[in-house]
Scaffold this active site. Structure first.
Site, short mmCIF file in Angstrom:
data_model
loop_
_atom_site.label_atom_id
_atom_site.label_comp_id
_atom_site.label_asym_id
_atom_site.label_seq_id
_atom_site.Cartn_x
_atom_site.Cartn_y
_atom_site.Cartn_z
N TYR A 14 -6.10 -9.90 10.06
CA TYR A 14 -4.89 -9.80 9.20
C TYR A 14 -3.62 -10.31 9.86
O TYR A 14 -2.85 -10.87 9.41
CB TYR A 14 -4.77 -8.32 8.90
CG TYR A 14 -3.65 -8.09 7.92
CD1 TYR A 14 -3.92 -7.88 6.32
CD2 TYR A 14 -2.42 -7.96 8.31
CE1 TYR A 14 -2.88 -7.77 5.81
CE2 TYR A 14 -1.22 -7.60 7.46
CZ TYR A 14 -1.70 -7.31 6.10
OH TYR A 14 -0.91 -7.21 5.25
N ASP B 39 0.91 -1.16 -0.12
CA ASP B 39 0.18 0.05 0.09
C ASP B 39 0.80 1.17 -0.15
O ASP B 39 0.68 2.21 -0.80
CB ASP B 39 -0.85 0.01 1.40
CG ASP B 39 -1.81 -1.20 1.30
OD1 ASP B 39 -1.92 -1.89 0.22
OD2 ASP B 39 -2.55 -1.32 2.46
C1 GLA Z 1 -3.52 -4.69 3.33
C2 GLA Z 1 -2.26 -4.47 3.62
C3 GLA Z 1 -1.16 -4.45 2.51
C4 GLA Z 1 -1.68 -6.38 1.88
C5 GLA Z 1 -3.07 -6.21 1.69
C6 GLA Z 1 -3.43 -7.52 1.32
O1 GLA Z 1 -4.05 -3.76 2.47
O2 GLA Z 1 -1.95 -3.32 4.01
O3 GLA Z 1 0.19 -4.79 2.88
O4 GLA Z 1 -1.05 -7.37 2.69
O5 GLA Z 1 -3.56 -6.07 2.59
O6 GLA Z 1 -2.82 -8.03 0.01
#
Ligand code: GLA
Length: 388
Positions: free
Chosen positions: A223, A173
């Site tokens: 996550y 991101d």
């Molecule tokens: C979020 C995290 C990223 C990535 C996505 C899944 O956006 O911030 O770093 O891992 O999830 O692809």
């Protein structure tokens, strides 16, 4: 968007009784394919979008960091210190974490009056947090002429998200919002940080973003759980394979070594990661050769894998993708970002967008009980200064 800039400046003048010295903008992002890959050292394909976060800012002589945001009522005024710590769940933790990082690194920064505004839906999986982190780091770099290279801005922003905010995200991101370019998809190797810009040439199709409007309450903890599961799967595979990351392993090698993972759930997680990484390679080829149908099919496959193997989708995202699969003028759709709610993306025939919005809204509303928000997005630039 001059009108908006004028009103941001007018608000700044109302709050701080002076004009801002600069206005900066940092986008949000969507990920076209390659989900939950970045922290496993593989390739991803995000792009910056035209929505994002703005910052009007001026230095002050009182050695204070004053935080305001048009999206949230909380404000803060903090005296310059050597370091700061996180303050509950307040929005200003993101810029504060960045300021804390610069101070701890010994950069000569001092008081600032900051007014933020974001037109990204917040917490919807379009990287509002990376957007504000990178925006703050970029602004500090410009205002105090620190000569921090762009790549370092992305890397330090990720570090702040990991260590100050407490989410074990990968680099995707922060990289996308730093390096995005208009009409380009970024093919990023998350291990080496080498990248290529691919023309996002989708012919008669446009990129629609469909926000489930589902609150992502458990997203951060889930996550971190997936992050830990991937680590455990890699540890098991390392008994016989030489690999630093799950994405160092190809599908064929994985098939012959998967018995090393004794836990069925961990095995599914690893299979998603390794197959998704290989889909990114195929998708990059398809996009470069304008094979849009193939690209769309890979989007569908990606979604299926995130649903069944990685288990980060949910009824809301699945309902949208299910609709898109049956919709004649859509060639590909999938969830984007971490999942657990948030947004899906879909490639829709450009003259059918209004019809799509109407139909998906009715279908989703009937099944889920409230409406999604749907908009068409342009692929935009990364973080930059906006002329006043
Ligand atoms: C979020 C995290 C990223 C990535 C996505 C899944 O956006 O911030 O770093 O891992 O999830 O692809």
């Amino acid at each position: 968007m001059p009108d908006f800039r004028d009103s941001l400046v007018a608000e700044f003048e109302k709050i701080f009784r002076k004009r801002p010295d600069h206005v900066f903008f940092s986008p949000g992002r969507v990920n076209l394919i390659g989900e939950h890959i970045d922290y496993n050292g593989g390739k991803v394909m995000p792009c910056a979008i035209s929505l994002g976060t703005y910052l009007a800012v001026s230095k002050n002589t009182e050695k204070m960091f004053r935080f305001h945001c048009l999206n949230f009522p909380e404000t803060a005024g903090l005296h310059l210190q050597n370091s700061y710590s996180k303050s509950g769940k307040a929005w200003f933790n993101y810029p504060l974490g960045i300021i804390n990082h610069f101070l701890k690194q010994g950069y000569p920064i001092s008081g600032l009056d900051l007014l933020f505004y974001g037109d990204l839906p917040i917490g919807a999986g379009l990287s509002s947090s990376a957007s504000i982190e990178v925006l703050t780091a970029f602004a500090l770099n410009e205002l105090f002429q620190l000569n921090v290279p762009r790549i370092e801005i992305a890397v330090l922003s990720k570090k702040v998200e990991n260590e100050f905010i407490g989410v074990n995200c990968g680099i995707m991101d922060q990289f996308a919002v730093t390096f995005g370019q208009r009409d380009k998809a970024i093919l990023l190797n998350c291990d080496s940080l080498q990248y290529e810009l691919l023309p996002f040439a989708t012919g008669d199709y446009v990129l629609a973003i469909i926000n489930t409007n589902k609150a992502r309450t458990l997203a951060d903890s889930k996550y971190n759980e997936r992050f830990a599961e991937c680590g455990a799967a890699l540890k098991a595979l390392k008994k016989e394979l030489a690999a630093n990351n799950l994405c160092d392993i190809d599908l064929e090698t994985f098939q012959s070594a998967r018995h090393l993972i004794k836990d069925e759930v961990l095995e599914k997680r690893a299979l998603h990661v390794i197959s998704e990484n290989s889909r990114v390679h195929e998708a990059a080829q398809a996009l470069t050769q304008s094979q849009l149908t193939k690209f769309g099919q890979l989007m569908h496959d990606s979604h299926q894998s995130l649903k069944d193997l990685y288990e980060v989708s949910g009824i809301e995202l699945d309902t949208i993708v299910e609709f898109c699969k049956d919709y004649e003028y859509c060639i590909g759709a999938r969830m984007t970002g971490a999942g657990f709610g948030g947004c899906a993306i879909a490639l829709i025939k450009n003259d059918k967008v209004d019809d799509f919005i109407n139909q998906v809204t009715v279908y989703y509303g009937r099944k889920i009980g409230y409406a999604p928000s749907v908009f068409v997005s342009n692929i935009g630039d990364g973080v930059k200064e906006v002329q006043l």
